[in-house]
Design a protein around this motif. Structure first.
Motif, PDB file in Angstrom:
ATOM      1  N   LEU A 191      70.503  60.060  43.631  1.00 46.43           N
ATOM      2  CA  LEU A 191      69.654  59.788  44.798  1.00 46.43           C
ATOM      3  C   LEU A 191      70.344  60.242  46.081  1.00 46.43           C
ATOM      4  O   LEU A 191      71.566  60.159  46.197  1.00 46.43           O
ATOM      5  CB  LEU A 191      69.397  58.286  44.916  1.00 46.43           C
ATOM      6  N   ILE A 249      70.391  58.831  49.729  1.00 48.00           N
ATOM      7  CA  ILE A 249      70.000  57.538  50.325  1.00 48.00           C
ATOM      8  C   ILE A 249      70.329  57.524  51.812  1.00 48.00           C
ATOM      9  O   ILE A 249      71.469  57.827  52.203  1.00 48.00           O
ATOM     10  CB  ILE A 249      70.782  56.383  49.645  1.00 48.00           C
ATOM     11  N   HIS A 304      75.586  58.768  43.715  1.00 49.29           N
ATOM     12  CA  HIS A 304      74.554  58.961  44.743  1.00 49.29           C
ATOM     13  C   HIS A 304      75.182  59.458  46.039  1.00 49.29           C
ATOM     14  O   HIS A 304      76.344  59.204  46.322  1.00 49.29           O
ATOM     15  CB  HIS A 304      73.817  57.648  45.019  1.00 49.29           C
ATOM     16  N   ASP A 344      65.788  60.576  49.305  1.00 49.71           N
ATOM     17  CA  ASP A 344      64.757  60.093  48.373  1.00 49.71           C
ATOM     18  C   ASP A 344      64.410  58.652  48.681  1.00 49.71           C
ATOM     19  O   ASP A 344      63.319  58.175  48.418  1.00 49.71           O
ATOM     20  CB  ASP A 344      65.299  60.129  46.928  1.00 49.71           C
ATOM     21  N   LEU A 345      65.421  57.937  49.196  1.00 44.66           N
ATOM     22  CA  LEU A 345      65.274  56.496  49.385  1.00 44.66           C
ATOM     23  C   LEU A 345      65.782  56.127  50.776  1.00 44.66           C
ATOM     24  O   LEU A 345      66.877  56.541  51.166  1.00 44.66           O
ATOM     25  CB  LEU A 345      66.129  55.787  48.322  1.00 44.66           C
ATOM     26  N   LEU A 363      69.195  50.628  42.846  1.00 47.59           N
ATOM     27  CA  LEU A 363      69.318  52.091  42.964  1.00 47.59           C
ATOM     28  C   LEU A 363      68.995  52.761  41.618  1.00 47.59           C
ATOM     29  O   LEU A 363      68.337  53.800  41.576  1.00 47.59           O
ATOM     30  CB  LEU A 363      70.736  52.467  43.419  1.00 47.59           C
ATOM     31  N   ALA A 412      66.059  55.414  40.984  1.00 49.32           N
ATOM     32  CA  ALA A 412      66.326  56.731  40.394  1.00 49.32           C
ATOM     33  C   ALA A 412      65.440  56.979  39.172  1.00 49.32           C
ATOM     34  O   ALA A 412      65.026  58.104  38.908  1.00 49.32           O
ATOM     35  CB  ALA A 412      67.803  56.830  40.011  1.00 49.32           C
TER      36      ALA A 412
END
Ligand code: B12
Ligand code: SF4
Length: 469
Positions: free
Chosen positions: A3, A5, A40, A59-60, A121, A125
Motif C-alpha cells: 500500500l 499510505i 508499505h 491507496d489509503l 492495513l 491491501a
C-alpha cells in the motif's frame, strides 16, 4: 498488495493569522508511521504546516483529528473519497463518535491503534477493509521510535517523545482516563533510544526532548530510573506533571540534574470552587507560589494551563487570572475556554443539564471557543472575558515582566524557553493575532478551503513534501 499510505494530521487554524513559528509537532502521525509494516510506503502530512495533495498516488488515506478539527477532516474525507481513495479516520474524536465518523470515512479505528493497525492495513491491501476496528490498550513494550525522518522541516523543535500513557487523576473536563486507561510505561531503554536519536539539522533540535506524556511523573520509581539514565545525555527536556512533585526532593533534584527546563502544570483556576468543579483536588491555591518557587529554585520554568468557564467563574474572575498568574510566578501561561469533550464527566453533566450548544459545530471545540451555556455568563460574555484575559496576559507589560524574571532567575535552558515562548505569544498580541472567534466573519464558519488556504498563503512558509531530509 503493497500500500501507499498518506497519514494526515488534520488541522484548522486556531489564530486569526496562523502561527508565526510552528513550534512542536504532534507525535501521532510519526508514531503511526513507525507502526506501519515495512512492505508499505508511508508519508505523514501535518496540515498545520503542509498543503494536502488531493492528487496523491496513495491507496489509503488515514486521517487523525481532534474534535475541533473535525469539519476539516470530513471535508478532506469527502474530497479523497470522490477521487476513489479509501479513507480511515482515527484519534480522540473518532474514539468517542465512531458512528458519525463512519458516515464520512470508509473505516474508523477507535481507541489506541497498536492492536489493530497492521490488521487494518492487511485488510485494506486485500480489499477487505472493515467499517470499524476497536483498538484495545496494549502494553507499551513494543512501541517503536517515531519516524522523526518523516517530519517536515517547518517545526522548530523536532524530538517529541512519549514514555508513558495515562494519568491517575480524573479531572472533570479531561478525557485522558478514558482514552488511555490505567497508567502504562515504556521500557526505559526504548525511551532512551528515542532521546538519543540525533539526526536533526539544528543544535536545539538535538538538544531538546519534548515529552508529550499526560503525566510523566505519575509513577515515581519509573521516572526516577529514566531520569538517572538521562543525566549523562545532557539534554534539555520538558513535560506535563502534577504539582505534588515538589514534595519529592529526590525527584526534583533528578529533574534538575537531567536537564528539565520546563514543567507544564494544569493549574486551571484561582477559585477553590472552580477547582472543585474541575475535580482538581490535587491543586491548592494557597500553595501555588511556594510550589513555583521550588520549581524555579531547581532552575526549571513553570508553564501553566488555565481554563475559563467553570460554573463558579465570573467574567471578572476570568480576567483577573492574568494578574494572578503573574503574581504566583508562572513563566508561560496557556489559557483555554472550558470545552465539553465527550468521554468526560463535564460532557455528561452539561448534557444532562441541557447546556450544550448543539447548534454550534465541532469547530467550536478547538479550545478557544464556547460550545456550552456557562452558569454566570452568556457564551458571548465568556468568550469576551477569555479574550480580555488572553490580551492582558500577553500584553507588553506582562510579557516583559516574565522575560525579565527569566533572565534574572532561570538557568539558561529554562530562560531560553521562557524568552522564546513569551516572544512568540507577545508578538501574536502585538500583531493582533488572537485566537479565532468561530462566530465572527473571520471564524471557520464552514468555509474550510479559505481558512486552511490562509495558512499556506502567509509569507515565509517553507514548502515541504514531508520527505526524509
Ligand atoms: C500531546 C497532546 C497535545 C499537544 C500536541 C497536540 C497534537 N496535535 O498532537 C499540545 C499540547 C499542543 C496539545 C494541544 C491541544 N490539545 Co491535546 N493532547 C495531547 C495528549 C496529552 C497526548 C496526545 C498524544 O500525542 N498521544 C500519543 C499518541 C501516540 O497517541 P494518540 O495521539 O492518542 O493516537 C493514538 C490513537 O488516538 C490512535 N489514532 C490517532 N490518530 C489516528 C488516526 C488513525 C487513522 C488511526 C487509525 C488511529 C489514530 O492511534 C494512536 C496510537 O495508539 C492528549 C491526551 C491523550 N492521552 O490522548 C491531549 C488531547 C488529545 N488534547 C486535547 C485537546 C482538547 C487539545 C487542545 C484543543 C487544548 C486547548 N485547549 O487548546 C489543543 C489543540 C492544539 C493543536 N494544535 O492540536 C484533547 C482532545 C479531545 C478531543 N475530543 O478532541 C485530549 C484528548 C486531552 C483532553 N483534554 O481530553 N495537545
Ligand atoms: S491531571 Fe491532567 S491529564 Fe490527568 S486527568 Fe487531570 S487534566 Fe487530565
Amino acid at each position: 498488495m503493497k500500500l501507499k499510505i498518506d497519514i494526515i494530521v488534520v488541522y484548522i487554524q486556531r489564530y486569526n493569522k496562523g502561527h508565526e513559528v510552528d513550534f512542536v509537532p504532534p507525535i501521532t502521525g510519526i508514531h503511526l508511521a513507525a507502526l506501519t509494516p515495512p512492505e508499505h510506503q508511508v508519508r505523514v502530512i501535518h496540515q498545520q504546516v503542509e498543503k494536502v495533495n488531493f492528487d496523491t498516488d496513495a491507496d489509503l488515506v488515514c486521517l487523525s483529528f481532534f474534535s475541533g478539527f473535525t469539519p476539516e477532516a470530513y471535508r478532506l474525507a469527502s474530497e479523497f473519497r470522490r477521487r476513489g481513495k479509501l479513507v480511515v479516520g482515527g484519534g480522540p474524536h473518532a474514539t468517542f463518535w465512531p458512528e458519525e465518523v463512519r458516515q464520512h470515512c470508509d473505516s474508523v479505528i477507535t481507541g489506541e491503534a497498536e492492536s489493530v493497525w497492521a490488521g487494518m492495513l492487511r485488510d485494506a491491501a486485500n480489499g477487505e477493509l472493515k467499517p470499524v476496528y476497536r483498538g484495545e490498550p496494549l502494553s507499551l513494550d513494543e512501541v517503536p521510535t517515531p519516524r522523526y525522518d518523516l517530519l517536515p522541516n517547518n517545526y522548530f523543535v523536532r524530538r517529541v517523545v512519549q514514555a508513558t500513557r495515562g494519568c491517575p487523576f480524573s479531572c472533570s473536563f479531561c478525557s485522558v482516563p478514558t482514552i488511555n486507561p490505567g497508567f502504562r510505561v515504556r521500557p526505559v531503554e526504548a525511551v532512551l533510544k528515542d532521546i538519543e536519536y540525533d539526526d536533526f539539522p539544528f543544535w536545539w533540535q538535538r538538544k531538546v526532548v519534548w515529552f508529550w506524556d499526560d503525566n510523566l511523573t505519575a509513577q515515581r520509581t519509573y521516572v526516577k530510573s529514566l531520569l538517572k539514565k538521562m543525566i549523562p545525555l545532557k539534554k534539555w527536556w520538558l513535560t506535563q506533571a502534577s504539582m505534588d512533585i515538589v514534595k519529592d526532593e529526590e525527584l526534583m533534584g533528578l529533574m534538575r540534574d537531567s536537564g528539565c527546563i520546563g514543567i507544564f502544570f494544569g493549574v486551571e483556576s484561582f477559585l477553590s470552587d472552580s477547582l472543585k468543579d474541575a475535580n482538581k483536588r490535587q491543586n491548592k491555591i494557597d500553595h501555588y507560589k511556594d510550589i513555583f518557587d521550588i520549581v524555579h529554585a531547581n532552575g526549571i520554568a513553570v508553564m501553566a494551563g488555565f481554563i475559563a468557564g467553570f460554573d463558579h467563574d465570573t467574567a471578572d474572575s476570568v480576567e483577573e487570572m492574568a494578574d494572578n498568574l503573574l503574581d504566583v510566578g508562572v513563566d508561560v501561561p496557556f489559557m483555554s475556554v472550558l470545552t465539553p469533550y465527550k468521554g468526560t464527566p463535564l460532557y455528561e453533566k452539561l448534557k444532562d443539564e441541557q447546556r450544550l450548544l448543539d447548534e454550534r459545530g465541532w469547530e467550536y471545540y478547538n479550545g478557544f471557543n464556547v460550545a456550552f451555556r456557562p452558569k454566570n455568563m452568556t457564551p458571548e460574555e465568556l468568550l469576551e472575558a477569555h479574550r480580555k484575559l488572553w490580551r492582558k496576559a500577553f500584553s507588553p507589560s506582562h510579557v516583559t515582566q516574565r522575560m525579565h524574571r527569566a533572565v534574572t532567575r532561570l538557568r539558561p535552558g529554562a530562560a531560553w524557553l521562557s524568552l522564546f515562548m513569551n516572544s512568540f505569544y507577545g508578538l501574536k498580541r502585538l500583531r493582533g493575532n488572537l485566537p479565532v472567534d468561530m462566530a465572527s466573519d473571520k471564524g471557520y464558519g464552514g468555509r474550510s478551503t479559505e481558512r486552511v488556504q490562509q495558512i499556506f498563503d502567509r509569507p515565509g512558509l517553507l514548502e515541504s513534501t514531508g520527505a526524509p531530509q
